[in-house]
Design an enzyme around this catalytic site. Structure first.
Site, short mmCIF file in Angstrom:
data_model
loop_
_atom_site.label_atom_id
_atom_site.label_comp_id
_atom_site.label_asym_id
_atom_site.label_seq_id
_atom_site.Cartn_x
_atom_site.Cartn_y
_atom_site.Cartn_z
N SER B 11 0.87 -1.17 0.00
CA SER B 11 0.00 0.00 0.00
C SER B 11 0.91 1.22 0.00
O SER B 11 1.93 1.21 -0.68
CB SER B 11 -0.91 -0.07 1.22
OG SER B 11 -1.92 0.89 1.14
N HIS B 38 -2.93 -1.34 -3.01
CA HIS B 38 -4.08 -0.49 -2.74
C HIS B 38 -4.03 0.74 -3.63
O HIS B 38 -2.97 1.32 -3.84
CB HIS B 38 -4.10 -0.05 -1.27
CG HIS B 38 -4.41 -1.19 -0.35
ND1 HIS B 38 -4.16 -1.13 0.99
CD2 HIS B 38 -4.94 -2.41 -0.58
CE1 HIS B 38 -4.53 -2.28 1.56
NE2 HIS B 38 -5.00 -3.07 0.61
N ASP B 131 -4.21 -5.05 6.02
CA ASP B 131 -4.59 -5.95 4.94
C ASP B 131 -3.35 -6.75 4.52
O ASP B 131 -2.26 -6.22 4.45
CB ASP B 131 -5.13 -5.13 3.76
CG ASP B 131 -5.80 -5.99 2.70
OD1 ASP B 131 -6.25 -7.11 3.05
OD2 ASP B 131 -5.87 -5.55 1.55
#
Lengths: 283, 186
Positions: B11, B38, B131
């Site tokens: 991310s 992401h 995540d």
């Protein structure tokens, strides 16, 4: 049974087979229509949602209680909970497709298969209303059974669920001040969309069979439905939808979906490459 | 060991490393690479182009039901979850976000682990949420190789830290250049 370990999931391919044997023999409902990973995820979530504990309990319930079938079928479908997903798609539809299908006075007939929780139909209805063509249009929204179409028709929202839709709508309108809330009214503890948006929407059950299909259509709006179908079933449905479309009619899929492997793909021209809008050939 | 898939989650702070990695892989690198990074859901274009600029291998955003091919790098598209299916193809899903993310690294890692088991290499890079931790744990459980970017080096250490904590014993905690080295030697 070779199980899928981890995360409490113990369904696996063999478990799916066992389940499918029950749904096909008892209910003529073939799970092989669905793409495997999504199906597994759905079944895990159904087991959890209905407090069943494991797959055997789900199988037992389906065996002993036919009234659970509609719940099972409904819960198998994913709901896309946002309106105006991919604002750029809706702009292209409004600016490029609508003028083509709005050429004469005849009704505009649109099919949205896979109603999920109804947001695609509402987005279309709002767009058509704003473009002044709602009155002459008829939307067919279909779902797997009565329960699922009833839920789509009666969906209500909490404030927070509309945040994403609100932002999508602003992008669609290209206007920071555009407010989707003007289509909402307060009812009970949440919000619902105004009744006049529903006037020309017909909710029907579509069981996937030839005899059940809708004909004479100008548009099939089928975004993010095929992603949950196995390739063979997608191919079958695509042929069925193609037969439903009038020559020159439009077929739309999600921006990362793929129909190029389907038998009837060559019956279409690419109308809008990025937004995945196709036009059925007139010859 | 012949690996079938390398799957990388990241991310905030991961873009540069991925970019560097893609510019330094050998031309004949065979193992398919899946990038689950992401990204803004409404920005559909530009990311794959940015990654392609320096990449030796072709970078693609797979469509639904695309077969996974040797020598390709796949970037999870915006606003979809990306699954690896048992038939060796990708599948997409528009179901609700997981860990506030769509694509969710956890979901992609999990499906990769189920399909390729010990033949998967999972890598977690810099990022600001958790995540990917569960996904990496599953790869570990299924016998795959687990690698995490050293939190000391990561621009944002939350994601690598979470992955290390949950997985218990990841196989390697590497700096970005060590990760690249590792891949070059496969």
């Amino acid at each position: 049974m070779k199980a899928f370990p981890g995360e409490g999931s113990s369904i696996g391919i063999l478990g799916l087979r066992k389940l499918n044997q029950i749904t096909t023999t008892l209910y003529d409902f073939d799970l092989r229509k669905f793409s495997t990973t999504s199906l597994l995820r759905r079944i895990e979530s159904i087991i959890q949602k209905n407090h069943l504990g494991n797959l055997d309990a789900l199988i037992h319930l389906l065996e002993t209680s036919s009234s659970f079938l509609p719940v099972f079928q409904k819960q198998l479908s994913f709901s896309c909970t946002e309106l105006f997903r991919d604002p750029a798609f809706w702009r292209s539809f409004r600016d490029d497709v609508l003028p083509v299908i709005n050429k004469n006075n005849s009704k505009i007939r649109i099919w949205l298969p896979g109603c999920s929780s109804g947001e695609e139909a509402l987005s279309a209805a709002i767009m058509f209303q704003e473009a002044g063509v709602y009155e002459k249009s008829l939307f067919f929204v279909t779902g797997i059974n009565e329960l699922s179409i009833r839920e789509a028709r009666n969906k209500s929202y909490q404030d927070k669920q509309l945040e994403v839709s609100e932002n999508n709508y602003k992008r669609f309108c290209n206007d920071e001040n555009a407010a989707i809330s003007r289509y909402l009214i307060r009812r009970d503890n949440g919000f619902v969309f105004k009744d006049n948006l529903y006037e020309n929407i017909k909710y029907e059950v579509f069981n996937g069979s030839e005899t059940n299909k809708i004909r004479g259509l100008h548009v099939v709006l089928c975004r993010n439905y095929f992603i949950y179908c196995a390739p063979e079933y997608q191919n079958y449905l695509f042929t069925l939808f193609t037969e439903s479309l009038l020559p020159g009619g439009f077929f739309a899929i999600g921006n990362k979906e793929n129909i190029s492997f389907c038998n009837d793909f060559d019956k279409y021209l690419v109308f809008h490459k990025n937004e995945k809008i196709f036009q059925k050939k007139t010859y | 060991m012949s690996y079938k898939l390398i799957i990388i989650g990241g991310s905030a702070g991961s873009f540069q490393i991925v970019n560097q990695m893609l510019s330094r892989l050998p031309q004949d690198f065979k193992i398919p690479i899946v990038l689950v990074l992401h990204r803004l859901k409404h920005v559909r274009h530009g990311f794959v182009e940015a990654l392609s600029q320096k990449s030796i291998l072709p970078v693609l955003e797979p469509e639904d039901k695309t077969s996974i091919k040797h020598g390709s790098v796949y970037l999870a598209p915006a606003n979809y979850h990306l699954f690896v299916e048992v038939n060796g193809r990708f599948a997409l899903s528009a179901e609700e976000p997981v860990n506030h993310s769509r694509p969710s690294i956890d979901l992609s890692f999990k499906t990769a682990a189920y399909c390729f088991r010990e033949k998967v290499i999972g890598i977690i890079l810099s990022g600001a949420n958790k995540d990917g931790a569960k996904g990496l744990e599953i790869i570990k459980k299924m016998g795959g190789v687990t690698i995490v970017q050293d939190p000391m080096e990561a621009q944002i250490p939350v994601m690598p830290k979470a992955a290390i904590d949950l997985t218990g014993r990841v196989d390697h905690i590497y700096s970005s250049s060590e990760i690249i080295n590792f891949l070059q030697k496969l």
